[in-house]
Enzyme design. Structure first.
Site, short mmCIF file in Angstrom:
data_model
loop_
_atom_site.label_atom_id
_atom_site.label_comp_id
_atom_site.label_asym_id
_atom_site.label_seq_id
_atom_site.Cartn_x
_atom_site.Cartn_y
_atom_site.Cartn_z
CG ASP A 1 -5.88 2.01 -8.20
OD1 ASP A 1 -5.30 1.19 -7.13
OD2 ASP A 1 -5.87 2.74 -7.16
CD GLU B 1 -3.07 -0.31 0.15
OE1 GLU B 1 -3.39 -0.15 -1.60
OE2 GLU B 1 -3.93 -1.10 0.21
CG HIS B 2 -0.35 4.63 0.83
ND1 HIS B 2 -0.72 5.88 -0.10
CD2 HIS B 2 -1.20 4.17 1.34
CE1 HIS B 2 -1.82 6.36 0.54
NE2 HIS B 2 -2.02 5.26 1.19
CB SER C 1 -12.22 6.90 -9.17
OG SER C 1 -10.90 7.01 -8.31
CE1 TYR D 1 -2.81 7.73 -3.09
CE2 TYR D 1 -1.81 9.25 -4.34
CZ TYR D 1 -2.26 8.42 -4.53
OH TYR D 1 -1.75 7.39 -5.33
N GLY E 1 -12.62 2.75 -1.34
CA GLY E 1 -11.27 2.54 -1.33
C GLY E 1 -10.92 0.95 -1.74
CB SER F 1 -10.11 0.26 -7.63
OG SER F 1 -8.86 1.55 -7.95
#
Ligand code: GLA
Length: 398
Positions: free
Chosen positions: A167, A33-34, A123, A216, A119, A121
């Site tokens: 994503d 993550e990240h 989008s 973010y 969270g 995804s």
């Protein structure tokens, strides 16, 4: 759940023509993550929930897009309108603008099974489904890497989130029953079959996350600051992917504490993804779960992207038997956690999580078993059994 045949009928009523249908999935990230905007490793799997687009070409250059969820029809006449309008059509406009040179317009009807702001995804699913539809309607060859990159650019320029490519890549390349081990620097992909004895529970806290809130981009800026500090001592450092924890310690005196902790998360998380891929291949679920737990602690304490509800969900899951590990998934600040559970106990565990989370927070969570689904595709009726809308308890499908 979206019934594609029903969507096609709705399109015909609305636009008076027969559409082609497309779908792209949301995702959960198992670990990593990240790390994607730091050239690192990620391990997402595509959801068996998708954003659907019914679409047909138009004779003019306008894109007319209707959202079933938002009950709105918007005409996009000018694809070069100022970028961010903070509206759901930013994603559609962005993709259409970035895929410059597409001839002609389109009518589009959008419906989604992927909860928005959770969270998962939604989008990227919307961008990839629309991008694929626009290319296909224009009879253009579709290169999925280029599509993923174009959608990432649309997110940067039109939604204002300087996201990595995870994503969009998993929305393009998802495979049934498998997680993807992705090197976000080289885009090298390795498939990891998910063993049938393991289940991934998605646990929606029902607290909406706000990636666009600037947190973010602030994390990204912290990472970039860390790279600048590291590169002064270790000139080969182009991104945190290139750094080790020993190197980070060596520049301890020059890094503000916050920058140090952000970098420590990313560097350690990259190593965890590689270890998790080995543990999964060796069917060592205890080790796999332990890495998932470590990832959550690091995201909570060092990267500071968790929230009280995510921490509560994770603690509840970890307190139950037959749970190997649990953590927040996605960008954070709300949204979903995942729990890695022994298949034999999954019904009991999911019931207990629901009860205990509601008791602890007063919020009724949405908890479901997620199987890894396929990436973007044009829909053919034979897929109806897989992706048609009749799989038990649905989620919030805003
Ligand atoms: C969001 C972004 C991704 C990734 C995750 C955090 O989902 O879109 O690119 O950075 O957050 O891992």
């Amino acid at each position: 759940m979206v019934d594609p045949e029903d969507l096609a009928r709705e399109f015909e009523r609305e636009f008076g023509r027969t559409p082609r249908l497309y779908r792209a999935p949301g995702r959960v990230n198992l670990i990593g993550e990240h790390t994607d905007y730091n050239d690192g490793f990620v391990m997402p799997m595509a959801l068996d929930r998708s954003t659907w687009v019914a679409a047909a070409p138009r004779s003019d250059d306008t894109i007319v897009v209707r959202s079933r969820e938002y009950h709105e029809t918007i005409a996009i006449d000018d694809r070069t309108e100022p970028a961010q309008q903070h509206h759901w059509t930013d994603y559609v406009r962005g993709v259409a603008a970035v895929l410059a040179g597409l001839p002609g317009g389109a009518d589009m009807l959008i419906a989604s099974d992927v909860p928005i702001g959770a969270g998962l995804s939604s989008s990227a699913a919307l961008e990839v489904a629309c991008g694929y539809a626009l290319l296909d309607l224009a009879n253009r060859p579709i290169n999925l890497i280029e599509l993923a990159r174009a959608c990432q650019r649309a997110e940067h320029e039109y939604a204002g989130t300087r996201c990595g490519v995870m994503d969009q890549m998993i929305a393009c390349f998802g495979r049934e029953g498998q997680a993807l081990m992705l090197d976000t620097r080289t885009l090298e992909r390795r498939w990891l079959p998910l063993p049938p004895t393991l289940r991934i529970l998605v646990c929606n806290t029902m607290v909406k996350h706000q990636l666009a809130s600037g947190e973010y981009n602030a994390r990204l800026a912290d990472c970039e600051a860390g790279v600048r500090i590291l590169a002064r001592c270790f000139p080969g450092t182009r991104s945190l992917r290139d750094a080790t924890l020993a190197q980070l310690d060596a520049v301890r005196g020059e890094s503000p504490d916050q920058i140090h902790r952000r970098c420590r998360h990313v560097i350690a998380e990259n190593a965890r993804v590689e270890a998790a891929a080995r543990a999964l291949s060796d069917a060592d679920f205890e080790a796999f779960g332990g890495l998932i737990d470590d990832s959550h602690r690091s995201l909570r304490d060092d990267y500071e992207v968790s929230c009280a509800e995510l921490d509560a969900m994770v603690a509840i899951a970890r307190g139950l038997g037959c749970v190997y590990g649990a953590r927040m998934t996605g960008g954070g600040f709300g949204g979903c956690a995942i729990a890695v559970v022994d298949a034999s106990a999954v019904d009991r565990v999911s019931r207990q999580i629901e009860e205990r989370y509601e008791f602890a927070t007063g919020l009724r969570p949405d908890v479901w078993v997620c199987s890894a689904g396929e990436g973007v595709a044009a829909w053919r009726p034979a897929e109806a059994l897989h992706y048609g809308g009749h799989r038990g308890r649905g989620g919030q499908t805003l």
